[in-house]
Design a protein around this motif. Structure first.
Motif, short mmCIF file in Angstrom:
data_model
loop_
_atom_site.label_atom_id
_atom_site.label_comp_id
_atom_site.label_asym_id
_atom_site.label_seq_id
_atom_site.Cartn_x
_atom_site.Cartn_y
_atom_site.Cartn_z
N ARG A 1 67.28 64.18 117.57
CA ARG A 1 67.56 65.35 118.39
C ARG A 1 69.06 65.57 118.59
O ARG A 1 69.52 66.70 118.63
N ILE A 2 69.80 64.49 118.74
CA ILE A 2 71.22 64.61 119.08
C ILE A 2 72.07 64.93 117.86
O ILE A 2 72.89 65.85 117.88
N ILE A 3 71.90 64.17 116.78
CA ILE A 3 72.78 64.35 115.61
C ILE A 3 72.01 64.59 114.31
O ILE A 3 72.61 64.68 113.24
N GLY A 4 70.70 64.75 114.41
CA GLY A 4 69.88 64.96 113.21
C GLY A 4 70.29 66.17 112.40
O GLY A 4 70.26 66.14 111.17
N GLY A 5 70.68 67.24 113.06
CA GLY A 5 71.07 68.46 112.34
C GLY A 5 72.27 68.23 111.44
O GLY A 5 72.30 68.71 110.29
N VAL A 6 73.25 67.51 111.93
CA VAL A 6 74.46 67.22 111.14
C VAL A 6 74.08 66.38 109.92
O VAL A 6 74.49 66.68 108.79
N ILE A 7 73.28 65.34 110.14
CA ILE A 7 72.94 64.42 109.07
C ILE A 7 71.98 65.08 108.09
O ILE A 7 72.15 64.96 106.87
N ASP A 8 70.99 65.80 108.58
CA ASP A 8 70.04 66.48 107.71
C ASP A 8 70.75 67.48 106.79
O ASP A 8 70.49 67.53 105.59
N ASP A 9 71.66 68.26 107.36
CA ASP A 9 72.43 69.22 106.56
C ASP A 9 73.23 68.51 105.49
O ASP A 9 73.28 68.95 104.35
N CYS A 10 73.86 67.42 105.85
CA CYS A 10 74.66 66.66 104.89
C CYS A 10 73.79 66.13 103.76
O CYS A 10 74.14 66.26 102.58
N LEU A 11 72.65 65.54 104.10
CA LEU A 11 71.78 64.96 103.09
C LEU A 11 71.23 66.02 102.14
O LEU A 11 71.06 65.76 100.94
N LYS A 12 70.99 67.22 102.65
CA LYS A 12 70.42 68.29 101.82
C LYS A 12 71.47 69.06 101.02
O LYS A 12 71.17 69.58 99.95
N ASN A 13 72.69 69.16 101.54
CA ASN A 13 73.66 70.08 100.96
C ASN A 13 74.95 69.47 100.43
O ASN A 13 75.76 70.19 99.87
N HIS A 14 75.16 68.19 100.63
CA HIS A 14 76.43 67.59 100.21
C HIS A 14 76.18 66.33 99.39
O HIS A 14 75.18 65.64 99.59
N ASN A 15 77.11 66.05 98.53
CA ASN A 15 77.07 64.81 97.77
C ASN A 15 78.46 64.20 97.86
O ASN A 15 79.36 64.58 97.12
N HIS A 16 78.65 63.28 98.77
CA HIS A 16 79.96 62.68 99.02
C HIS A 16 80.18 61.51 98.06
O HIS A 16 79.34 60.62 97.96
N HIS A 17 81.29 61.54 97.39
CA HIS A 17 81.62 60.47 96.45
C HIS A 17 82.61 59.47 97.05
O HIS A 17 82.62 58.32 96.66
N ASP A 18 83.44 59.91 97.96
CA ASP A 18 84.44 59.05 98.56
C ASP A 18 84.06 58.76 100.02
O ASP A 18 84.42 59.51 100.92
N ILE A 19 83.34 57.68 100.22
CA ILE A 19 82.93 57.30 101.56
C ILE A 19 84.01 56.39 102.13
O ILE A 19 84.34 55.36 101.53
#
Length: 135
Positions: free
Chosen positions: A99-117
């Motif tokens: 509920r608190i941060i799921g939107g941020v993480i869900d959006d990232c998992l669906k729409n971004h592919n980060h190579h430099d963590i």
């Protein structure tokens, strides 16, 4: 002025939690961890705003664990640590994290592919010091 800002922030967090969508996120998954690290600034902002409500939803044990993870500072650190990320789902139930941060993480998992963590500190040393100081 900061008192009013705090009230507005708490009210905003309460509204956000009450009206947020439900996400099914595995908070121990490496991809979720990477998303949290990459989006830490936004995660911290949302999580800090929700902290005043934590006392209403967490058990005594969860509150104690969260306080330990926050090093008794009352806010999330500016940089995450391995220790914090490994133990956060034990302090805050996954449904609340969703509920608190799921939107941020869900959006990232669906729409971004980060190579430099970014590399983060283990945090174990600081946790041992904090635990020792608390006893």
């Amino acid at each position: 002025m900061s008192f009013l800002k705090g009230i507005a922030s708490t009210a905003g967090a309460a509204f956000s939690i009450a009206t947020s969508a439900t996400y099914d996120i595995d908070w121990k998954d490496i991809k979720v961890r990477e998303a949290v690290i990459v989006h830490w600034k936004e995660v911290k902002e949302k999580a800090d705003a929700a902290l005043p409500l934590a006392g209403l939803r967490l058990t005594k044990e969860q509150k104690t664990k969260l306080d330990e993870l926050l090093k008794h500072q009352g806010v999330f650190p500016n940089e995450p640590t391995d220790y914090l990320l490994d133990n956060l789902p034990d302090a805050i139930p996954p449904a609340s994290l969703n509920r608190i941060i799921g939107g941020v993480i869900d959006d990232c998992l669906k729409n971004h592919n980060h190579h430099d963590i970014p590399t983060i500190a283990s945090g174990i040393e600081e946790a041992e010091v904090a635990t020792a100081a608390a006893h």
